[in-house]
Enzyme design. Structure first.
Site, PDB file in Angstrom:
ATOM      1  N   SER A 126     -52.678 -24.282  31.231  1.00  8.31           N
ATOM      2  CA  SER A 126     -53.648 -23.355  30.644  1.00  8.31           C
ATOM      3  C   SER A 126     -53.605 -21.929  31.034  1.00  8.31           C
ATOM      4  O   SER A 126     -53.686 -21.969  32.436  1.00  8.31           O
ATOM      5  CB  SER A 126     -54.897 -23.933  30.524  1.00  8.31           C
ATOM      6  OG  SER A 126     -55.930 -22.900  29.853  1.00  8.31           O
ATOM      7  N   TYR A 151     -63.259 -27.591  34.549  1.00  5.27           N
ATOM      8  CA  TYR A 151     -61.895 -28.048  33.776  1.00  5.27           C
ATOM      9  C   TYR A 151     -60.764 -27.334  34.326  1.00  5.27           C
ATOM     10  O   TYR A 151     -59.767 -27.693  34.456  1.00  5.27           O
ATOM     11  CB  TYR A 151     -62.160 -27.676  32.193  1.00  5.27           C
ATOM     12  CG  TYR A 151     -61.022 -27.630  31.470  1.00  5.27           C
ATOM     13  CD1 TYR A 151     -60.621 -26.357  30.896  1.00  5.27           C
ATOM     14  CD2 TYR A 151     -60.276 -28.822  31.330  1.00  5.27           C
ATOM     15  CE1 TYR A 151     -59.492 -26.590  30.292  1.00  5.27           C
ATOM     16  CE2 TYR A 151     -59.031 -28.847  30.404  1.00  5.27           C
ATOM     17  CZ  TYR A 151     -58.725 -27.459  29.971  1.00  5.27           C
ATOM     18  OH  TYR A 151     -57.628 -27.079  29.255  1.00  5.27           O
ATOM     19  N   LYS A 155     -56.795 -28.207  35.742  1.00  3.45           N
ATOM     20  CA  LYS A 155     -55.562 -27.770  35.657  1.00  3.45           C
ATOM     21  C   LYS A 155     -54.627 -27.223  36.810  1.00  3.45           C
ATOM     22  O   LYS A 155     -53.433 -27.589  36.929  1.00  3.45           O
ATOM     23  CB  LYS A 155     -55.622 -26.578  34.555  1.00  3.45           C
ATOM     24  CG  LYS A 155     -55.950 -27.235  33.158  1.00  3.45           C
ATOM     25  CD  LYS A 155     -55.230 -28.233  32.633  1.00  3.45           C
ATOM     26  CE  LYS A 155     -55.552 -29.031  31.756  1.00  3.45           C
ATOM     27  NZ  LYS A 155     -54.401 -30.043  31.068  1.00  3.45           N
TER      28      LYS A 155
HETATM   29  P1  NAD Z   1     -57.503 -33.329  22.551  1.00  2.00           P
HETATM   30  O1  NAD Z   1     -58.873 -33.623  22.988  1.00  2.00           O
HETATM   31  O2  NAD Z   1     -57.342 -33.209  20.961  1.00  2.00           O
HETATM   32  O3  NAD Z   1     -56.200 -34.125  22.876  1.00  2.00           O
HETATM   33  C1  NAD Z   1     -56.269 -34.872  24.059  1.00  2.00           C
HETATM   34  C2  NAD Z   1     -55.961 -36.286  23.812  1.00  2.00           C
HETATM   35  O4  NAD Z   1     -56.015 -36.864  25.045  1.00  2.00           O
HETATM   36  C3  NAD Z   1     -57.082 -36.861  22.937  1.00  2.00           C
HETATM   37  O5  NAD Z   1     -56.562 -37.335  21.638  1.00  2.00           O
HETATM   38  C4  NAD Z   1     -57.759 -38.027  23.731  1.00  2.00           C
HETATM   39  O6  NAD Z   1     -58.181 -39.234  23.070  1.00  2.00           O
HETATM   40  C5  NAD Z   1     -56.670 -38.311  24.704  1.00  2.00           C
HETATM   41  N1  NAD Z   1     -57.210 -38.618  26.229  1.00  2.00           N
HETATM   42  C6  NAD Z   1     -58.220 -38.057  26.896  1.00  2.00           C
HETATM   43  N2  NAD Z   1     -58.116 -38.809  27.824  1.00  2.00           N
HETATM   44  C7  NAD Z   1     -57.365 -39.821  28.166  1.00  2.00           C
HETATM   45  C8  NAD Z   1     -57.069 -40.764  28.768  1.00  2.00           C
HETATM   46  N3  NAD Z   1     -57.640 -41.105  29.856  1.00  2.00           N
HETATM   47  N4  NAD Z   1     -55.914 -41.806  28.320  1.00  2.00           N
HETATM   48  C9  NAD Z   1     -55.559 -41.765  27.194  1.00  2.00           C
HETATM   49  N5  NAD Z   1     -55.838 -40.713  26.240  1.00  2.00           N
HETATM   50  C10 NAD Z   1     -56.707 -39.848  26.754  1.00  2.00           C
HETATM   51  O7  NAD Z   1     -57.034 -31.868  23.266  1.00  2.00           O
HETATM   52  P2  NAD Z   1     -55.806 -30.963  22.828  1.00  2.00           P
HETATM   53  O8  NAD Z   1     -56.499 -29.542  22.579  1.00  2.00           O
HETATM   54  O9  NAD Z   1     -54.796 -31.407  22.008  1.00  2.00           O
HETATM   55  O10 NAD Z   1     -55.364 -30.521  24.339  1.00  2.00           O
HETATM   56  C11 NAD Z   1     -54.177 -31.450  24.679  1.00  2.00           C
HETATM   57  C12 NAD Z   1     -53.811 -30.884  26.293  1.00  2.00           C
HETATM   58  O11 NAD Z   1     -53.750 -29.514  26.187  1.00  2.00           O
HETATM   59  C13 NAD Z   1     -55.006 -31.129  27.187  1.00  2.00           C
HETATM   60  O12 NAD Z   1     -54.362 -31.404  28.304  1.00  2.00           O
HETATM   61  C14 NAD Z   1     -55.537 -29.592  27.372  1.00  2.00           C
HETATM   62  O13 NAD Z   1     -56.401 -29.562  28.699  1.00  2.00           O
HETATM   63  C15 NAD Z   1     -54.505 -28.691  27.115  1.00  2.00           C
HETATM   64  N6  NAD Z   1     -54.909 -27.495  26.644  1.00  2.00           N
HETATM   65  C16 NAD Z   1     -55.419 -27.521  25.503  1.00  2.00           C
HETATM   66  C17 NAD Z   1     -56.003 -25.923  24.904  1.00  2.00           C
HETATM   67  C18 NAD Z   1     -56.567 -25.857  23.826  1.00  2.00           C
HETATM   68  O14 NAD Z   1     -57.075 -24.698  23.536  1.00  2.00           O
HETATM   69  N7  NAD Z   1     -56.797 -26.947  22.986  1.00  2.00           N
HETATM   70  C19 NAD Z   1     -55.458 -24.841  25.698  1.00  2.00           C
HETATM   71  C20 NAD Z   1     -54.635 -25.155  26.934  1.00  2.00           C
HETATM   72  C21 NAD Z   1     -54.394 -26.319  27.509  1.00  2.00           C
HETATM   73  C1  WQD Z   2     -62.259 -17.070  22.088  1.00  2.03           C
HETATM   74  C2  WQD Z   2     -63.058 -16.005  22.244  1.00  2.03           C
HETATM   75  C3  WQD Z   2     -65.466 -16.233  22.875  1.00  2.03           C
HETATM   76  C4  WQD Z   2     -66.805 -19.101  20.011  1.00  2.03           C
HETATM   77  C5  WQD Z   2     -61.234 -21.950  25.856  1.00  2.03           C
HETATM   78  C6  WQD Z   2     -61.050 -22.481  27.150  1.00  2.03           C
HETATM   79  C7  WQD Z   2     -59.728 -22.640  27.320  1.00  2.03           C
HETATM   80  C8  WQD Z   2     -58.657 -23.108  26.497  1.00  2.03           C
HETATM   81  C9  WQD Z   2     -58.812 -22.415  25.113  1.00  2.03           C
HETATM   82  C10 WQD Z   2     -58.628 -25.608  27.087  1.00  2.03           C
HETATM   83  C11 WQD Z   2     -64.064 -15.650  23.330  1.00  2.03           C
HETATM   84  C12 WQD Z   2     -65.166 -15.953  21.447  1.00  2.03           C
HETATM   85  C13 WQD Z   2     -66.116 -18.186  20.776  1.00  2.03           C
HETATM   86  C14 WQD Z   2     -67.741 -18.471  19.242  1.00  2.03           C
HETATM   87  C15 WQD Z   2     -67.199 -16.197  20.119  1.00  2.03           C
HETATM   88  N1  WQD Z   2     -58.988 -24.644  26.381  1.00  2.03           N
HETATM   89  N2  WQD Z   2     -66.344 -16.671  20.642  1.00  2.03           N
HETATM   90  N3  WQD Z   2     -68.111 -17.124  19.291  1.00  2.03           N
HETATM   91  O1  WQD Z   2     -62.941 -19.448  25.549  1.00  2.03           O
HETATM   92  O2  WQD Z   2     -60.746 -18.154  25.227  1.00  2.03           O
HETATM   93  O3  WQD Z   2     -60.634 -20.637  25.928  1.00  2.03           O
HETATM   94  O4  WQD Z   2     -60.405 -22.463  24.845  1.00  2.03           O
HETATM   95  O5  WQD Z   2     -57.537 -25.452  27.931  1.00  2.03           O
HETATM   96  O6  WQD Z   2     -59.661 -23.129  28.789  1.00  2.03           O
HETATM   97  O7  WQD Z   2     -61.551 -21.854  27.997  1.00  2.03           O
HETATM   98  O8  WQD Z   2     -61.662 -19.743  23.842  1.00  2.03           O
HETATM   99  O9  WQD Z   2     -62.026 -19.937  21.266  1.00  2.03           O
HETATM  100  O10 WQD Z   2     -64.216 -20.787  22.968  1.00  2.03           O
HETATM  101  O11 WQD Z   2     -63.261 -18.277  22.658  1.00  2.03           O
HETATM  102  O12 WQD Z   2     -67.484 -14.941  20.060  1.00  2.03           O
HETATM  103  O13 WQD Z   2     -68.726 -19.099  18.459  1.00  2.03           O
HETATM  104  O14 WQD Z   2     -64.244 -15.975  21.096  1.00  2.03           O
HETATM  105  O15 WQD Z   2     -66.206 -15.222  23.693  1.00  2.03           O
HETATM  106  O16 WQD Z   2     -63.893 -14.191  23.598  1.00  2.03           O
HETATM  107  P1  WQD Z   2     -61.594 -19.434  25.210  1.00  2.03           P
HETATM  108  P2  WQD Z   2     -62.712 -19.934  22.475  1.00  2.03           P
END
Ligand code: NAD
Ligand code: WQD
Length: 344
Positions: A126, A151, A155
């Protein structure tokens, strides 16, 4: 047919990636414990591609179970490791749960890979590892910053573990680490999308739930930042574009063109959008006026971050293609779909 193991493959990004892997001709095995997703996503994938991925309801923390899985599907060509817990706020309340799930889960896989002759792993990271970058747009040479949440630290720690395992010379392992910016949107078919549990913390699901009437109004967390309109800026990346980046990365790992045993890529559009700009884009795309109220800043929010995606563009051959309007329309279409199910 090359075989890809996708952990977390019924999750938001994982399910979209399984679709694109199947579209690219890969055989996919999904491992997921359904802790943050539904088995319905597997059926959704099949409705899109016509191919039902192999699905194993398994916890990555279950070492013996994972060992049996690797034996059952011998000859895995690469792993994409999505499985993790990802709620920033929850990680502050339950740090041990996050370190156990996110770090131990990865370590089980890294332990089992050499035992089963698996050499390639693609890791979900991330942009949070950059914190508030010193310069924008942020490229892969930017230093990582002390994490602002457990979290985010999981990462960083996972990236370092992968680096150290590769530096140990272990079984000629290769890895690509993708640092996602802000994934949003849903598959245009509305067969799969994000399933936020409870009150969404992320901006776009909160917007769509407000638009559908589940929430009274959106709270905008601060308009007094040092940005053109005072609201925070992010790089919002369409989830299908993001999924395709994984296919490009797997192709690179498998076709032998990877220059280094460990490579990092920022996966973003390269364009920053403010919260107000995103709200406006949603209103233009859907014709829906979104009620919102500016409130206090959210603790831990960084002011502005967007990617320099040139490495991914030039080396992976990947580029974000879907417009923000089309992306927000897909989010809205998905929200309407899941709202029908809520009523059923
Ligand atoms: P998500 O929660 O939708 O998907 C994660 C999946 O992993 C889920 O289906 C959950 O059931 C499964 N899971 C969790 N722990 C597990 C375990 N111990 N064993 C087996 N399955 C398990 O989340 P996502 O948004 O799809 O994110 C996927 C990956 O991308 C994550 O590693 C997350 O940290 C990373 N990521 C997400 C975002 C975002 O904003 N969504 C941003 C950057 C990085
Ligand atoms: C985006 C912008 C908020 C909600 C997070 C995690 C990051 C990754 C992606 C996993 C920000 C604003 C949000 C609301 C708002 N997840 N906001 N009102 O915080 O950039 O990233 O999700 O890896 O690790 O930190 O995403 O969508 O929460 O916020 O004003 O109800 O929207 O302040 O500026 P963020 P977000």
């Amino acid at each position: 047919m090359k075989k890809i193991l996708v952990t977390g493959g019924s999750g938001y990004i994982g399910s979209h990636t399984v679709v694109e892997l199947q579209n690219a001709g890969y055989k996919v095995i999904v491992v997921d414990n359904l802790s943050n997703s539904s088995i319905d996503a597997i059926a959704g994938i099949e409705r899109i591609t016509g191919i039902k991925p192999h699905f194993e309801n398994l916890d990555c923390l279950d070492y013996v179970g994972m060992d049996h899985l690797f034996s059952k599907y011998e000859g895995i060509d690469a792993i994409i490791h999505f499985a993790a817990s990802k709620a920033v706020g929850e990680s502050v309340e339950k740090p041990v749960l996050y370190y156990r799930n996110n770090v131990n889960g990865l370590m089980n896989i890294l332990d089992l890979m050499p035992i089963h002759g698996v050499k390639r792993i693609l890791f979900s990271s991330s942009c949070t590892v950059y914190g508030q970058p010193d310069a924008l747009p942020v490229d892969e040479t930017a230093p990582t910053k002390p994490a602002t949440s457990p979290y985010g630290n999981t990462k960083q720690v996972c990236e370092e573990i992968i680096r150290d395992v590769i530096n140990s010379g272990c079984c000629c392992m290769q890895s690509i680490i993708l640092r996602y910016f802000n994934p949003i949107g849903a598959h245009p078919s509305a067969e799969i999308g994000e399933l936020p549990h409870g009150v969404p913390t992320n901006l776009v699901p909160y917007i769509t739930q407000t638009a559908i009437g589940l929430r009274d109004k959106l709270s905008v967390y601060g308009d007094d930042y040092n940005t053109p309109d005072g609201s925070c800026i992010r790089d919002y990346i369409n989830v299908v574009d993001l999924a395709k980046a994984h296919v490009f990365a797997v192709n690179r790992m498998l076709n032998g063109t990877q220059d280094q045993p460990l490579e990092y890529f920022n996966i973003g559009t390269g364009k920053g959008l403010s919260v107000f700009e995103l709200i406006h884009a949603f209103e233009i795309a859907t014709g829906i006026k979104l009620p919102y109220e500016v409130v206090a800043r959210r603790k831990g929010d960084i002011e502005k971050v967007w990617a320099n995606p040139e490495r991914a563009n030039k080396i992976l051959g990947w580029k974000a293609e879907v417009s923000i309007e089309e992306t927000l329309m897909s989010s809205w279409k998905w929200e309407q779909k899941i709202n029908e199910n809520r009523k059923a």
